[in-house]
Design a protein around this motif. Structure first.
Motif, PDB file in Angstrom:
ATOM      1  N   ALA A  45       0.461  -5.221  -7.548  1.00 19.89           N
ATOM      2  CA  ALA A  45      -0.209  -3.969  -7.231  1.00 19.89           C
ATOM      3  C   ALA A  45      -1.739  -4.155  -7.104  1.00 19.89           C
ATOM      4  O   ALA A  45      -2.117  -3.260  -6.078  1.00 19.89           O
ATOM      5  CB  ALA A  45      -0.082  -3.004  -8.452  1.00 19.89           C
ATOM      6  N   CYS A  46      -2.450  -4.948  -7.729  1.00 23.32           N
ATOM      7  CA  CYS A  46      -3.768  -5.131  -7.591  1.00 23.32           C
ATOM      8  C   CYS A  46      -4.358  -6.081  -6.096  1.00 23.32           C
ATOM      9  O   CYS A  46      -5.233  -5.670  -5.730  1.00 23.32           O
ATOM     10  CB  CYS A  46      -4.312  -5.646  -8.612  1.00 23.32           C
ATOM     11  N   ASN A  47      -3.416  -6.635  -5.748  1.00 26.46           N
ATOM     12  CA  ASN A  47      -3.484  -7.350  -4.583  1.00 26.46           C
ATOM     13  C   ASN A  47      -2.906  -6.860  -3.234  1.00 26.46           C
ATOM     14  O   ASN A  47      -2.514  -7.457  -2.205  1.00 26.46           O
ATOM     15  CB  ASN A  47      -2.886  -8.982  -4.652  1.00 26.46           C
ATOM     16  N   ALA A 101      -1.871   4.499  -9.275  1.00 26.32           N
ATOM     17  CA  ALA A 101      -2.051   3.094  -9.233  1.00 26.32           C
ATOM     18  C   ALA A 101      -2.694   2.481 -10.387  1.00 26.32           C
ATOM     19  O   ALA A 101      -2.249   1.524 -10.786  1.00 26.32           O
ATOM     20  CB  ALA A 101      -3.230   2.558  -8.045  1.00 26.32           C
ATOM     21  N   GLU A 102      -3.711   3.337 -10.908  1.00 26.55           N
ATOM     22  CA  GLU A 102      -4.381   2.820 -12.204  1.00 26.55           C
ATOM     23  C   GLU A 102      -3.566   2.920 -13.407  1.00 26.55           C
ATOM     24  O   GLU A 102      -3.497   2.113 -14.480  1.00 26.55           O
ATOM     25  CB  GLU A 102      -5.678   3.616 -12.484  1.00 26.55           C
ATOM     26  N   PHE A 103      -2.584   4.000 -13.415  1.00 26.06           N
ATOM     27  CA  PHE A 103      -1.635   3.938 -14.561  1.00 26.06           C
ATOM     28  C   PHE A 103      -0.696   3.128 -14.336  1.00 26.06           C
ATOM     29  O   PHE A 103      -0.037   2.480 -15.608  1.00 26.06           O
ATOM     30  CB  PHE A 103      -1.143   5.493 -14.707  1.00 26.06           C
ATOM     31  N   PHE A 104      -0.081   2.650 -13.179  1.00 27.76           N
ATOM     32  CA  PHE A 104       0.842   1.446 -13.258  1.00 27.76           C
ATOM     33  C   PHE A 104       0.082   0.299 -13.754  1.00 27.76           C
ATOM     34  O   PHE A 104       0.866  -0.504 -14.462  1.00 27.76           O
ATOM     35  CB  PHE A 104       1.356   1.285 -11.618  1.00 27.76           C
ATOM     36  N   SER A 116       6.372   3.814 -12.617  1.00 25.84           N
ATOM     37  CA  SER A 116       6.928   3.402 -11.417  1.00 25.84           C
ATOM     38  C   SER A 116       7.186   4.378 -10.329  1.00 25.84           C
ATOM     39  O   SER A 116       7.092   4.328  -9.233  1.00 25.84           O
ATOM     40  CB  SER A 116       8.211   2.518 -11.693  1.00 25.84           C
ATOM     41  N   SER A 117       7.720   5.412 -10.823  1.00 24.30           N
ATOM     42  CA  SER A 117       8.016   6.626  -9.976  1.00 24.30           C
ATOM     43  C   SER A 117       6.885   7.142  -9.254  1.00 24.30           C
ATOM     44  O   SER A 117       6.939   7.382  -8.163  1.00 24.30           O
ATOM     45  CB  SER A 117       8.796   7.658 -10.985  1.00 24.30           C
ATOM     46  N   ALA A 118       5.964   7.416 -10.065  1.00 23.39           N
ATOM     47  CA  ALA A 118       4.620   7.885  -9.370  1.00 23.39           C
ATOM     48  C   ALA A 118       4.042   6.810  -8.528  1.00 23.39           C
ATOM     49  O   ALA A 118       3.467   7.198  -7.355  1.00 23.39           O
ATOM     50  CB  ALA A 118       3.571   8.088 -10.684  1.00 23.39           C
ATOM     51  N   TRP A 119       3.932   5.384  -8.788  1.00 24.04           N
ATOM     52  CA  TRP A 119       3.517   4.618  -7.991  1.00 24.04           C
ATOM     53  C   TRP A 119       4.236   4.266  -6.658  1.00 24.04           C
ATOM     54  O   TRP A 119       3.702   3.989  -5.576  1.00 24.04           O
ATOM     55  CB  TRP A 119       3.528   3.228  -8.682  1.00 24.04           C
ATOM     56  N   VAL A 129       2.311  -4.025  -2.255  1.00 18.85           N
ATOM     57  CA  VAL A 129       2.369  -3.047  -3.304  1.00 18.85           C
ATOM     58  C   VAL A 129       3.837  -2.459  -3.279  1.00 18.85           C
ATOM     59  O   VAL A 129       4.578  -1.905  -4.060  1.00 18.85           O
ATOM     60  CB  VAL A 129       1.993  -1.745  -2.466  1.00 18.85           C
ATOM     61  N   ILE A 130       4.889  -2.997  -2.203  1.00 17.73           N
ATOM     62  CA  ILE A 130       6.065  -2.539  -2.206  1.00 17.73           C
ATOM     63  C   ILE A 130       6.900  -3.518  -3.045  1.00 17.73           C
ATOM     64  O   ILE A 130       7.803  -2.853  -4.061  1.00 17.73           O
ATOM     65  CB  ILE A 130       6.794  -2.707  -0.707  1.00 17.73           C
ATOM     66  N   VAL A 131       6.501  -4.727  -3.038  1.00 19.25           N
ATOM     67  CA  VAL A 131       7.172  -5.455  -4.062  1.00 19.25           C
ATOM     68  C   VAL A 131       6.720  -5.104  -5.470  1.00 19.25           C
ATOM     69  O   VAL A 131       7.620  -5.179  -6.684  1.00 19.25           O
ATOM     70  CB  VAL A 131       6.661  -6.968  -3.903  1.00 19.25           C
ATOM     71  N   SER A 132       5.612  -4.847  -5.647  1.00 19.63           N
ATOM     72  CA  SER A 132       5.036  -4.316  -7.157  1.00 19.63           C
ATOM     73  C   SER A 132       6.032  -3.006  -7.499  1.00 19.63           C
ATOM     74  O   SER A 132       6.312  -2.965  -8.898  1.00 19.63           O
ATOM     75  CB  SER A 132       3.628  -3.880  -6.943  1.00 19.63           C
ATOM     76  N   VAL A 133       6.423  -2.181  -6.702  1.00 16.82           N
ATOM     77  CA  VAL A 133       7.093  -0.947  -7.060  1.00 16.82           C
ATOM     78  C   VAL A 133       8.551  -1.555  -7.470  1.00 16.82           C
ATOM     79  O   VAL A 133       9.296  -1.263  -8.602  1.00 16.82           O
ATOM     80  CB  VAL A 133       7.571  -0.009  -5.832  1.00 16.82           C
TER      81      VAL A 133
END
Length: 244
Positions: A30-32, A85-88, A138-141, A181-185
């Motif tokens: 998510a950070c990258n 993003a920050e909450f995730f 995860s849902s919000a992200w 970002v897709i993989v982070s979800v």
């Protein structure tokens, strides 16, 4: 104090180890997720670019012309993606720390954990809370990633530039890359599954489960005593009319 590494052969310890690993994957990807887009004019030359990165505050991400001139436009009019993003990432980092702490607790304080009923209850409470965090985050992200993809597309950015609209003077361009970002979800929902499945194995260590099991055990023993051997008549019972 003896370390008990056999806990990692049990579901409770193994899941904590998996939680530690996949939490790192979740917040790291998510950070990258930084990327960029560019917009071409009718002659095929690059007209403008925009770069974004974590925490994806697109409201403060300007669209700049290639001559380093600020266009006065940003990729979005709101920063709703930033909070998700920050909450995730917060959930991922704290989950990594918690799973590591519980794994250490299981190893060095296994006997105290099994004998002191307070440890499993605290463990269960924290596990339930962070399971909720994972499904909510995860849902919000996931919605945030969808917004990133739509708001950082070159076609959407071209609509914001005066040199491109309304006459469609920017017919081509390139959107950013969204693989991280897709993989982070995906990792986010996988972490939710791990924390949700851990609830059952932690619950089995609590006094609630043990007392319920203890109440059911005598009932099973009573039913097991019912059988033909318990229904025979005494051998010394005399029938009517018999002698002796």
């Amino acid at each position: 104090m003896t370390a008990y590494f056999g806990i990692f052969k049990e579901p409770r310890g193994l899941i904590r180890l998996l939680q530690f690993i996949f939490a790192i994957f979740a917040f790291a990807t998510a950070c990258n997720g930084s990327s960029s887009l560019y917009i071409n004019n009718t002659s095929g030359q690059q007209l403008a670019t925009a770069d974004w990165s974590y925490p994806y505050n697109l409201k403060n991400t300007p669209i700049s012309y290639t001559n380093n001139t600020d266009s006065g436009q940003s990729l979005s009019s709101s920063n709703d993606i930033k909070s998700s993003a920050e909450f995730f990432v917060f959930t991922g980092v704290t989950s990594m720390l918690l799973s590591f702490a519980f794994a250490i607790l299981y190893v060095i304080m296994d006997r105290q954990y099994r004998n002191d009923e307070r440890f499993p209850i605290v463990d269960l409470f924290i596990t339930v809370i962070w399971t909720i965090f994972w499904i909510a985050g995860s849902s919000a992200w996931a919605q945030g990633v969808s917004n990133i993809r739509s708001q950082t597309s070159w076609s959407n950015a071209a609509k914001l530039l005066q040199d491109c609209s309304p006459n469609s003077n920017c017919p081509s361009g390139s959107s950013g890359t969204y693989a991280n970002v897709i993989v982070s979800v995906i990792f986010g929902f996988l972490n939710f599954f791990l924390w949700a499945s851990c609830i059952w194995f932690v619950y089995k260590e609590t006094k609630f489960f043990k007392s319920r099991t203890a109440q059911q055990q005598p009932q099973q023993n009573n039913f097991s005593n019912i059988g033909p051997s318990g229904m025979h008549q005494p051998s010394n019972t005399q029938m009517p009319g018999s002698m002796g």
